[in-house]
Structure formats: C-alpha cells, structure tokens
Design an enzyme around this catalytic site. Structure first.
Site, PDB file in Angstrom:
ATOM      1  N   ILE A 175       0.810  -1.217   0.000  1.00 32.16           N
ATOM      2  CA  ILE A 175       0.000   0.000   0.000  1.00 32.16           C
ATOM      3  C   ILE A 175       0.844   1.267   0.000  1.00 32.16           C
ATOM      4  O   ILE A 175       0.314   2.363  -0.027  1.00 32.16           O
ATOM      5  CB  ILE A 175      -0.962   0.027   1.206  1.00 32.16           C
ATOM      6  CG1 ILE A 175      -0.199  -0.115   2.523  1.00 32.16           C
ATOM      7  CG2 ILE A 175      -2.021  -1.047   1.084  1.00 32.16           C
ATOM      8  CD1 ILE A 175      -1.078  -0.022   3.763  1.00 32.16           C
ATOM      9  N   GLY A 176       2.149   1.117   0.029  1.00 35.46           N
ATOM     10  CA  GLY A 176       2.985   2.312  -0.023  1.00 35.46           C
ATOM     11  C   GLY A 176       4.455   1.976   0.161  1.00 35.46           C
ATOM     12  O   GLY A 176       4.822   0.861   0.505  1.00 35.46           O
ATOM     13  N   GLY A 203       8.425   4.090   1.135  1.00 33.14           N
ATOM     14  CA  GLY A 203       9.052   5.324   1.567  1.00 33.14           C
ATOM     15  C   GLY A 203      10.552   5.193   1.623  1.00 33.14           C
ATOM     16  O   GLY A 203      11.136   4.258   1.063  1.00 33.14           O
ATOM     17  N   PHE A 217      12.542   4.285   3.938  1.00 37.36           N
ATOM     18  CA  PHE A 217      13.151   3.204   4.682  1.00 37.36           C
ATOM     19  C   PHE A 217      12.577   1.830   4.337  1.00 37.36           C
ATOM     20  O   PHE A 217      12.931   0.851   4.967  1.00 37.36           O
ATOM     21  CB  PHE A 217      13.010   3.453   6.188  1.00 37.36           C
ATOM     22  CG  PHE A 217      13.773   4.648   6.640  1.00 37.36           C
ATOM     23  CD1 PHE A 217      15.150   4.606   6.733  1.00 37.36           C
ATOM     24  CD2 PHE A 217      13.131   5.836   6.946  1.00 37.36           C
ATOM     25  CE1 PHE A 217      15.869   5.720   7.134  1.00 37.36           C
ATOM     26  CE2 PHE A 217      13.840   6.948   7.356  1.00 37.36           C
ATOM     27  CZ  PHE A 217      15.221   6.887   7.442  1.00 37.36           C
ATOM     28  N   GLY A 218      11.661   1.724   3.373  1.00 34.96           N
ATOM     29  CA  GLY A 218      11.159   0.404   3.022  1.00 34.96           C
ATOM     30  C   GLY A 218       9.764   0.465   2.430  1.00 34.96           C
ATOM     31  O   GLY A 218       9.405   1.428   1.749  1.00 34.96           O
ATOM     32  N   LYS A 248       5.094  -1.951   8.320  1.00 35.26           N
ATOM     33  CA  LYS A 248       6.168  -1.164   7.712  1.00 35.26           C
ATOM     34  C   LYS A 248       7.444  -1.996   7.752  1.00 35.26           C
ATOM     35  O   LYS A 248       8.049  -2.183   8.805  1.00 35.26           O
ATOM     36  CB  LYS A 248       6.348   0.141   8.479  1.00 35.26           C
ATOM     37  CG  LYS A 248       7.399   1.073   7.899  1.00 35.26           C
ATOM     38  CD  LYS A 248       7.421   2.370   8.687  1.00 35.26           C
ATOM     39  CE  LYS A 248       8.462   3.338   8.138  1.00 35.26           C
ATOM     40  NZ  LYS A 248       8.476   4.607   8.902  1.00 35.26           N
ATOM     41  N   ASP A 271       8.869  16.100  10.602  1.00 30.43           N
ATOM     42  CA  ASP A 271       8.559  15.789   9.197  1.00 30.43           C
ATOM     43  C   ASP A 271       7.054  15.813   8.969  1.00 30.43           C
ATOM     44  O   ASP A 271       6.471  14.871   8.430  1.00 30.43           O
ATOM     45  CB  ASP A 271       9.121  14.418   8.819  1.00 30.43           C
ATOM     46  CG  ASP A 271       9.256  14.248   7.307  1.00 30.43           C
ATOM     47  OD1 ASP A 271       9.337  13.104   6.851  1.00 30.43           O
ATOM     48  OD2 ASP A 271       9.252  15.260   6.584  1.00 30.43           O
TER      49      ASP A 271
END
Length: 1024
Positions: free
Chosen positions: A718-719, A721, A723-724, A740, A846
């Site tokens: 589903i996504g 970034g 870092f993984g 994640k 962030d």
C-alpha cells in the site's frame, strides 16, 4: 486479489438471503395505532447509547414529530405496530449496544453491521425469542460471546465477524437448531470448536477464520450434510483432515490455510467434492503429490497450495476453465527435469487466470513457448527461485496485461526479448540472479508504469539503454553486479527521477565522472556506485540529496578532497568512500552527523587528524586503514599521535590570540571551557532517542507477518518510503494492520526502526498513529528482518485526498471544507500533545500530508516518527537538518537546532496547502516565491480565487464560478468566507520566517476550535 483473504471475501459477497424471507411489510404511512410504548422507549434508549458521532445524521428522523415505525431503519408489523426489524448498516454510528434492545420483543432482524459500536454484546439479547437474523459484524465489540444468545432459538443468521471478541465459542451453541449461517471470523476467539456445533445439521456456512482456535477437526463434521462453505483459515488447528470432510458433496468453499494440518490429500478429493470453487490449504504441512482428481476439478476458481511440502509433478489443469488464482509457491514440486513445466501447456485453456505463482520450487528445464498462451487476463506471474534454464521465450510478450513479473534466482540465459516492450502496464519486474546477457534493451523504456526494476546479478553489458526518461514512477532500480560500461547516462539523474529512492549501479565498469546532476535525486535514500571505474572529484551537488541515508562510492578512482558538504546530509547513516585516491583531511563535520553509524575511508591518501567525536568514538563503526598519513583519533585505532607542528598549525591563531590577552581573561576562558565540557559530558550521558531499548514493545514473529500479508504479496503493498515498504495485513486476531518493513540494505534503517518504535512506545493520543508491535528477527532466507506494525488507516493519507490519482481527475474525491478543518484541528491536537503534554517535548520533524493518515471516520492520525527527536536542554544545541523540502523551516537549512517552532512552521504550510491545494514544491514557486508569500500577497481581498474549488458541495450548483469577464465570484456565505480567512491567517502566522514570531501551539488549537464553534453555532452544514 489476495488469496489469503478470498474465503472471507467470498463469504461477504453472499446475499443476506434470509432477510428476504423474514422481513415484514413496511408500516403504513399513516398508522392508525399509536404504537407500543415499550418499543418506542426502547428505541429512544438505543438512540441515547449512540454518542454524538452520527456522521450521516441517520438518527435525525428519530424524533417525536414522526411515528417510530417511520424512523429510518425501522420496520414494524402493519397490524400491531411492533418493531420487527432494526437495520442501520454502514452508517458509522459510534456508541455501545444498549440492553434496552431486548425490550423489542417482536424483533426478527437486528442488523448493525459496519458501524463503530464498542463494549460488550448485552446478555439481554437472549430475550429476543423471535430473532432470526442477528448481524453485528465490522464493529469494535469486545468481551466474550454472550451465552444467552443461544436462547434465541429461532436464529438462522448469526454474524459477529470482524470484532474484538475473545474467549470460547459457547458450547450451548448446539441449541440453535435452525442456524444456517454462522460468521465468527476475524476476532480473537480461542479454544476448541464445541462438539455440539457439529449437530447443527441446518448449517450451510461456517466462517471461523482469523482467530486463535485450536484442536483437531473431528469426524463429526461429516454430519453437516448441508454445508456449502467452510472457512477455518489462520487459526491453530492441527492434525489430519477427517475423511468425513470429503463426503460433504455440497461444499463450494473450503479454506483451511495457515494452520498446522498434516498428512496427504486423498487422490479423489475433487471427485467427492465436485462443487468446490475455492480450495485453500496454503501454509500448512500437507505432503505427498497433488491429488490426481485435480485434473477434473472443473468448478475451481481459486486453488492455493502455497507453503506446504507437496512433491512430484503438476498434473494437467486444462479442464479448470474457471480458474482465476493458482498458487504452488514454496513447495517441493518438480525434480529439475525438462518435463517439469509441461503442465503450462494445459493452462492455455484457463482463460480467466489472473494470478499464477510457482515460485520457490524445484521446477527445472526451459521455459516453454506455451507460456505465451496463458490467459491475457494474467496480471501476476511468479516464477522466481526455481531452476528454470535457457532463454526467455519471445512469446511471453503476449501477456501484455502483466503488472508483476518475478523470474529472479533461476538459470535463465541469453537476452531479454524485445517482446518485453509490450508490458506497458508492468509495475514490478525482477530478473536478478540469472545468467542473462547482452545489452539492456531499449524497449524497457516502454514500461512507463514501472516502480521497481531489478536486473542485478546477471551478465548485461554495454551502456545503459535509452528511454530511461519514460520511467516517471520508478522508485527502485538495481543494475548492480553486471558488466555495464561507459558513462552513467545523465537521464538517470533527470528530474523525472524525483520519485527514485533506491539506485544501485555497483560492481559494473562505469567510467568517467559522476555527473553533477546527481543532486537532482532529491528523494534518493540508497545510492551505490561502488566498484566501478569512476574518476574525477566527488560532485559537491550531492549535498542536495537531502534524504540520502546510504552512500557508497568505494572501489573507484575518485580524487581530490572529500567534500565538506557531505556533512550537510544530516540523514546519512552509512558512508563508504574506501579504495579511491582521495586526499586531504577527513571533514570534521562528519562527527556531527547524528545518525551516522558506519564510515569507511580506508585505502585512500588522506592525512591529518582523525576526529574523536560522534561516529569516530566507535572503532567498530569506522575504518581508516590504508591512509599512512592519518594521526590521532581514539586509542583503539592505534594511529600515531599527531606531530606537534600539526597541532600547532591548527591552533596557531588561538595561541597568538591567547598571548595577547590578559591573565584574567585567560582564567575566565579556562573556567568557561571547564563548564562547557561539564555540560557536554552531562549531555552525552543521556543517549539520544533512537538508541533507547525497545524491549518494552511486544514482538511478533516474521512468520506471523508473512502470514498476515500472504508472503508480503505485491497485492498487499500500500505504499513505500525512504526506509522500506508498507503492506496491509491481518493478524490471527483478524485486525487489519499496516506493516512497515524496513529495507535493511539501507544501513540507517535500523536507527529509524528504533526511533519510530520508541517515539510512539510511551505516547498515547487519539490523533497519533499507534505502534501495535514490532518484529526484529530473520526471514526465511536467514536475512535480518525488521518491521513495525501500526494501526491500519483505511482512508489512506491526507495527500491522497488532496491529490487523487489521475484516474479520478475528472471525478474528484468529495473532500469538503468541514472535513479539512476537522483534520487540521486533529493535527493541531496531536502537536499540542507532543509539544506540551509529554514528559519531554517531542519534535516530529517531518509534518506533511503524506504523514497524516485518516481512519474510517476521517479522523487524522500523525504518523512516521522516523525522524522524531526528544527536546531537552541536552539536545537543543544539536544542529540537525530535518524534514522535507518545502515543509522544513528555513532555519533548519542554516544549521539551527530542531524546535517546536519548526513543527509549527510545517503545520502552517500544511494549513495553506490543505485549503489552497497548492504544494509548497509547485513549479510556480520560483525565484524566491513560496507558498507563504503566495497566500500573503492575496490576503485578504483576493483569497477566494485561491481556494480549492472543491471545498464545498457542488450538487446544489457551483459555489465558485467563473463570470464571463473572467473574474471569479464567491457565492459562499460571509460566515464561511470569514472562517476561511481566519484559517489562512493562522497558516500565515505559523509559517513566518522568524521562529520567534510564529504562533504558539496552544493559541493555534484555541483559535481553530473557535472557528469550528462559529460554524457549528451558525447552523452551517456541508453535504458530502
């Protein structure tokens, strides 16, 4: 479609056919009777149990001006005006289940599916002796299944699925002799299935998947002669399957995946079970050959043998013309012979096949040309980790609807066929660890939808292909360990690669300089060009790769000094510059990099002093050997002490200055130095946030995460970034989660893992994402594996709602003003908690739309604490470059420490973006222009032109329309326009350049709530 969820998916596609037999007639529009006051009062008590969260205003009709038989969701008997059905499905109601429902003594249907009811199921429901349908699925109900429910002797449909129920299935369930459908899946139920349940001969559907049930399945299951659907997957059942199970001739769905079943399957299973449409036995310990009767299983749509111990050959499957999903992944099928893949020819008749997986087996021999005769509907093809040899057939290009093709870790040779250019929908292509050769064909440039391409560990040669500029969505590119040569094409560093976060070109023969355009990779996290023939100086522009975490330039011929600008990469965790011709000093700034955990500058021509702070304090984290002129450093490095002249030259100016000042000033300086050293040591005694232990977090195994995501299937991705990758999964409890998974090839991923776990471990707030558990272990390949398990947010990120996909561009998502205001208030509430209510203030660092996640009720949750920092006097002097370009405050770029004011700046930019739908990185913001100035110039007289036109409902007519003269006229109410101006005024006050002039988070939350109250008291509503 993820096969691990097929059983649940199909079960919920079943019509609620029982309702059509038992629902009474509608009440008359003008009832002659006043109605039963008992029913009336019971409904009012039920309404009282609903908290004020009724987003669709469903209960607005429940008032004294209308007879209760005409209330929404209520159906009464025409004669007695008694409530016979209460159906409020899918309205997101929030509250507990009132026991007063039990006073509706004529109730036959109670359906509260897909809401937010919490608490326990009342025992009083057992008094509803006329009840035939009871559906409470997709809520958050807890506690045990009430035993009194079994007193509802007329029940035919019972659905408690997708809740948080615990305990055992009541043994008294055997008294429900009329029960036809039982849905208890996706809970936390434990214990054995009660024997009394096998006496319910009317049962046609049983769904118990995704629980913690255990024990063996007895022969008595064969008594359920009417059973058509059985879901037992993702539990702890064990033993062999009873032979009586194979006599249930009406069975259509049999799902027993992810248990501990053993034994072999009978050869005639599909003869005795001729109606099977779905057969899932994946992730068990089933052995032996594939049943011979599989060749005649003509009704099968889903066939899943994943992760078992099956052996032998795959029989012909040509008669399975309804087959859509087929998996033999992770078995022992095939014997590395030329006949292993003969069955592929028969699959040409399976014209509906969309997902085919034979990865991780012993299939050998060449890939036959018949591979190209598979269904044109095929989207997922997994052939990885076998012993397939020879060339890739040109015919494979016929499968032009493929989204994912995995052929890695085989013995494939020759070239990539040109027919790969037909894969214009391809998103993931992995061919690594083969023997492929020749040039990388330019036709791969046609694959404009690619986001992952791995051609590593082959024998490709020549220069890289043209057409790279077409890979607009590429995030992961690995061409390492080939024979590629020539210069690295500038196209690799083109701005169209702004999405690229992983680039590995190592172990090739690239030559020439590293282009200065490398700085355009502004989202790159892993960059590796080691072991090539690159030369020249390391380009200073690499400092613009602001999120870079892993950089390896080793094994080249770079010369000149190490750019001091590398010390500006505050997210750097691993830096390898070894085996080059670099000279000069090691930049002192490296010792100030807060996340750097590995530094290798060995075998160069460096000289001068080795620093002794930061990463240089750990001898195992750095390597400086092969530089004969280096000196100093910590004692473990065993370097010679620096010559006096070196130290003298370094401090010459200071000595001269000291000689000129008075003894009193010298004394003052010494005392100040002692005090500073004392403070520094005291600061260093407290480890930073990312070094805290995580042993207070519960841990989960890799196997559990693999089961939850069906082996981290691409369908669950589903996504991704820095870092993984993030996968949607479901634990045995049935709870949907976000997993994640960290890419540990990025050396800094571990510290991000620790930082995020600990940042969220001890903080609790309704608007912060919650860490449920974590995993720190090894995967099936014995590689290190780390993952964080978070709450699953079904509505995705705020960024998705602000900028829907191009496929929805002509039909934007309804995302109105009040929803956006609520989200902004939620984020402000989270910041207020982090900054003011924690034991030590926490700086998020962030804040941006992609890190704001929305749950099913559109409540915002701040996520991604991988950069979070504790704020204390001990850390406030640390200079950190944090955040994302456009959202990070300007002072961070000048070396200022992180602060709560920095988060406020990011929040201000977020406000401006949410209501203007302008990204701070839009191309219009050039030459010193930015989002803050853009809004400030228009403030307040021309703000209407800058509102997002989809802030308001458009069904009643256009709210913001364009006049013939080109001027834009506002048709919104003065109150709303005033509120919009106030909101943007807050955004501007938060995003001013000077930190000291920004609003305080306490004032922000107060002002935003005042705006919300103004809207509520003004009676203004928004219809979605």
């Amino acid at each position: 479609m993820n096969p691990a969820f097929w059983s649940i998916y199909l079960i919920h596609l079943l019509p609620f056919y029982l309702w059509f037999h038992i629902q009474p007639c509608e009440a008359a529009s003008s009832p002659k009777l006043l109605g039963n006051e008992t029913d009336h009062l019971a409904l009012l008590k039920f309404k009282e149990s609903i908290s004020h969260h009724d987003p669709f205003h469903i209960l607005a009709s429940w008032n004294d001006s209308t007879h209760f038989c005409n209330w929404h969701g209520i159906t009464c008997s025409p004669k007695h005006q008694r409530v016979q059905s209460l159906i409020l499905e899918g309205h997101r109601l929030h509250g507990f289940l009132s026991p007063h429902i039990a006073n509706l003594s004529f109730l036959r249907v109670l359906n509260l599916t897909n809401n937010n009811f919490y608490g326990e199921i009342p025992q009083d429901l057992g008094h509803l002796f006329r009840l035939q349908t009871l559906s409470l699925s997709h809520n958050t109900l807890a506690g045990e299944i009430p035993v009194n429910i079994t007193s509802c002797s007329q029940l035919r449909y019972l659905d408690f699925s997708d809740n948080h129920l615990i305990g055992r299935i009541p043994k008294e369930i055997g008294t429900l002799h009329k029960l036809e459908i039982l849905l208890l899946n996706k809970n936390n139920l434990s214990g054995h299935i009660p024997y009394s349940m096998w006496n319910l001969s009317s049962l046609s559907l049983i769904a118990l998947s995704f629980n913690n049930l255990e024990g063996s399945i007895p022969e008595e299951i064969g008594l359920l002669k009417n059973l058509t659907k059985l879901g037992l997957g993702v539990n702890k059942f064990f033993g062999t399957l009873p032979s009586s199970l194979y006599n249930l001739s009406f069975l259509q769905i049999l799902s027993i995946s992810s248990n501990h079943f053993i034994g072999t399957l009978p050869p005639n299973i599909f003869v005795t079970l001729p109606k099977l449409e779905l057969f899932e036995v994946g992730d068990n310990q089933i052995s032996g050959p594939i049943p011979t009767s599989t060749t005649n299983a003509t009704m099968l749509q889903i066939l899943d043998f994943t992760e078992n111990s099956l052996r032998g050959q795959v029989p012909s499957l040509g008669k399975l013309q309804h087959l859509q999903w087929l998996s033999f992944n992770r078995n022992n099928l095939g014997d590395n012979s030329a006949r292993d893949l003969d069955f592929l020819k028969s699959l040409a008749n399976c014209s509906m096949l969309s997902d085919f997986d034979i990865g991780f087996n012993n299939f050998g021999g060449p890939l036959p040309n018949s591979i190209g005769n598979l269904s044109t509907q095929l989207q997922y093809l997994y052939l990885e980790s076998n012993k397939i040899s020879g060339n890739i057939p040109e015919s494979i290009g016929n499968l032009n609807n493929l989204l994912v093709l995995l052929m890695s870790s085989n013995h494939l040779t020759h070239i990539i066929p040109n027919s790969f250019g037909k894969f214009q929908m391809m998103q993931v292509l992995e061919l690594h660890a083969n023997g492929l050769s020749g040039e990388i064909p330019s036709v791969l440039g046609n694959l404009s939808q690619l986001f992952r391409l791995d051609l590593s560990n082959n024998s490709f040669e020549g220069n890289m292909s043209q057409g790279l500029e077409n890979w607009q969505k590429l995030q992961y590119l690995d061409l390492s360990r080939n024979n590629l040569n020539g210069v690295i094409p500038i196209e690799v560093f083109h701005l169209s690669f702004s999405t690229l976060n992983f680039l590995n070109l190592s172990h090739n023969s690239f030559s020439g300089n590293l282009p200065t355009e490398v700085g355009k990779l502004n989202n790159i996290n892993v960059f590796d060009v080691s072991q090539n023939h690159l030369s020249g100086q390391i380009p200073d522009t690499i400092r613009d790769c602001v999120v870079l975490g892993y950089l390896s330039l080793s094994g080249n011929s770079f010369q000149g000094t190490i750019p001091s600008s590398l010390a500006l990469l505050k997210g750097l965790q691993s830096l390898d510059l070894s085996e080059n011709n670099l000279s000069g000093l090691i930049p002192e700034g490296f010792q100030n990099l807060p996340l750097l955990e590995y530094l290798n500058v060995s075998f160069n021509k460096l000289d001068g002093v080795v620093p002794n702070k930061g990463v240089f304090r750990n001898a195992s984290a750095i390597s400086v050997i092969g530089n004969s002129k280096l000196c100093g450093g910590i004692s473990e490095l065993q370097l010679p002490p620096c010559p006096t002249k070196v130290m003298k030259n370094k401090r010459h100016h200071n000595f001269k200055l000291i000689a000129m000042i008075s003894v009193g000033v010298v004394t003052l300086l010494i005392l100040s130095s002692i005090l500073a050293i004392y403070r520094l040591k005291k600061r260093n005694m407290r480890p930073p946030l990312y070094l805290h232990p995580i042993n207070q977090l519960p841990q989960v195994s890799y196997q559990s995460l693999s089961n939850a995501t069906n082996g981290f299937a691409i369908q669950n991705l589903i996504g991704s970034g820095s870092f993984g990758f993030v996968y949607k999964g479901s634990f045995e409890s049935g709870e949907n989660v976000a997993i994640k998974v960290l890419n540990l090839e990025n050396k800094g991923a571990y510290k991000s893992f620790i930082a995020e776990c600990n940042a969220l471990r001890n903080i609790r707030h309704r608007n912060l994402i919650k860490v449920l558990t974590c995993c720190s272990g090894i995967d099936y390949k014995r590689d290190d594996f780390k993952a964080i398990v978070l709450e699953y947010m079904e509505n995705g990120s705020l960024e998705k709602w602000l900028y829907p996909s191009t496929s929805n561009a002509d039909n934007p998502i309804a995302f109105l003003f009040d929803q956006r205001l609520d989200i902004v208030i939620d984020v402000a509430s989270a910041l207020h908690y982090l900054h003011c209510e924690c034991e030590q203030p926490i700086i998020h660092c962030d804040l941006k739309p992609s890190n704001i996640l929305l749950d099913g009720d559109m409540v915002a949750h701040v996520s991604d604490f991988g950069l979070a920092r504790l704020l204390s006097n001990k850390q406030s002097s640390t200079s950190l470059l944090q955040g994302t370009i456009g959202y990070a405050p300007p002072e961070y770029g000048m070396g200022s420490p992180v602060s709560t004011q920095g988060d406020v700046y990011s929040f201000g930019i977020l406000i401006l973006e949410v209501f203007t739908k302008r990204k701070p990185t839009d191309e219009i913001f050039k030459d010193g222009q930015n989002l803050h100035n853009y809004v400030e110039i228009a403030f307040p007289d021309h703000l209407v032109q800058n509102f997002d036109p989809y802030l308001f409902p458009r069904a009643e007519g256009t709210i913001i329309n364009e006049e013939e003269n080109g001027e834009i006229q506002s048709l919104i109410s003065p109150t709303i326009e005033k509120c919009l101006v106030s909101i943007l005024k807050i955004g501007l006050a938060c995003s001013v350049e000077s930190p000291n002039e920004r609003m305080n988070i306490r004032d922000i939350t107060r002002e935003l709530n005042l705006i919300r109250n103004t809207i509520l008291t003004g009676g203004i509503t928004f219809n979605t």
